[in-house]
Write a protein that holds these residues in place. Structure first.
Motif, PDB file in Angstrom:
ATOM      1  N   UNK A  11       0.843  -1.200   0.000  1.00 34.91           N
ATOM      2  CA  UNK A  11       0.000   0.000   0.000  1.00 34.91           C
ATOM      3  C   UNK A  11       0.880   1.252   0.000  1.00 34.91           C
ATOM      4  N   UNK A  12       1.931   1.245   0.772  1.00 39.26           N
ATOM      5  CA  UNK A  12       2.849   2.389   0.803  1.00 39.26           C
ATOM      6  C   UNK A  12       3.513   2.589  -0.556  1.00 39.26           C
ATOM      7  N   UNK A  67      14.949   7.342 -11.793  1.00 36.94           N
ATOM      8  CA  UNK A  67      15.739   6.151 -12.065  1.00 36.94           C
ATOM      9  C   UNK A  67      15.802   5.235 -10.876  1.00 36.94           C
ATOM     10  N   UNK A  68      16.727   4.300 -10.946  1.00 40.21           N
ATOM     11  CA  UNK A  68      16.859   3.279  -9.921  1.00 40.21           C
ATOM     12  C   UNK A  68      17.184   3.874  -8.555  1.00 40.21           C
ATOM     13  N   UNK A  69      18.022   4.889  -8.511  1.00 41.13           N
ATOM     14  CA  UNK A  69      18.381   5.501  -7.227  1.00 41.13           C
ATOM     15  C   UNK A  69      17.156   6.134  -6.578  1.00 41.13           C
ATOM     16  N   UNK A  70      16.314   6.807  -7.377  1.00 40.24           N
ATOM     17  CA  UNK A  70      15.093   7.417  -6.834  1.00 40.24           C
ATOM     18  C   UNK A  70      14.171   6.351  -6.257  1.00 40.24           C
ATOM     19  N   UNK A  71      14.016   5.262  -6.995  1.00 39.68           N
ATOM     20  CA  UNK A  71      13.189   4.154  -6.519  1.00 39.68           C
ATOM     21  C   UNK A  71      13.771   3.585  -5.235  1.00 39.68           C
ATOM     22  N   UNK A  72      15.078   3.348  -5.210  1.00 40.95           N
ATOM     23  CA  UNK A  72      15.722   2.791  -4.022  1.00 40.95           C
ATOM     24  C   UNK A  72      15.548   3.710  -2.815  1.00 40.95           C
ATOM     25  N   UNK A  73      15.693   5.005  -3.030  1.00 39.53           N
ATOM     26  CA  UNK A  73      15.519   5.958  -1.924  1.00 39.53           C
ATOM     27  C   UNK A  73      14.107   5.872  -1.352  1.00 39.53           C
ATOM     28  N   UNK A  74      13.114   5.803  -2.238  1.00 40.63           N
ATOM     29  CA  UNK A  74      11.731   5.704  -1.763  1.00 40.63           C
ATOM     30  C   UNK A  74      11.473   4.359  -1.086  1.00 40.63           C
ATOM     31  N   UNK A  75      12.024   3.283  -1.629  1.00 41.45           N
ATOM     32  CA  UNK A  75      11.826   1.966  -1.026  1.00 41.45           C
ATOM     33  C   UNK A  75      12.459   1.889   0.360  1.00 41.45           C
ATOM     34  N   UNK A  77      12.476   4.061   2.538  1.00 38.88           N
ATOM     35  CA  UNK A  77      11.599   4.720   3.516  1.00 38.88           C
ATOM     36  C   UNK A  77      10.409   3.832   3.921  1.00 38.88           C
ATOM     37  N   UNK A  78      10.173   2.767   3.195  1.00 41.07           N
ATOM     38  CA  UNK A  78       9.078   1.863   3.557  1.00 41.07           C
ATOM     39  C   UNK A  78       9.416   1.136   4.853  1.00 41.07           C
TER      40      UNK A  78
END
Length: 81
Positions: A11-12, A67-75, A77-78
Motif C-alpha cells: 500500500x505504501x 531512475x533506480x536511485x530514486x526508486x531505491x531511496x523511496x523503497x 523509507x518503507x
C-alpha cells in the motif's frame, strides 16, 4: 513466500507511485502511454488490483524522469517487515 498484495508495504509503494505520478503532472493515461501499456495497467496498480513488481516500479520511475536511485531511496523509507 510472497507478501499479500494488500500488505501495508505494498500500500505504501502504491501510494508513493501515485504521488510521484501526480507530482510529475501526469494522468494515468499519460504515464501508461509512456510505458506503452494500457491505462488500466496504472489504474490496477494504484487500486491494488495488480501487484507492483520491482521491474514495473523501475519502469514507472524511469517514465517519470527518475531512475533506480530514486526508486531505491523511496523503497528505503518503507517500513520493514
Amino acid at each position: 513466500m510472497s507478501e499479500p498484495i494488500r500488505s501495508e508495504r505494498h500500500e505504501q509503494l502504491r501510494s508513493i507511485l501515485k504521488e510521484r505520478r501526480i507530482e510529475a503532472g501526469l494522468t494515468q493515461a499519460e504515464l501508461s502511454a509512456r510505458l506503452g501499456k494500457p491505462q488500466s495497467f496504472i489504474a490496477k496498480i494504484e487500486t491494488a488490483e495488480r501487484r507492483v513488481g520491482v521491474l514495473d516500479a523501475l519502469d514507472i520511475y524511469v517514465a517519470l524522469g527518475g531512475g533506480a536511485r530514486d526508486l531505491a531511496d523511496d523503497l528505503e523509507r518503507l517500513t520493514t517487515p
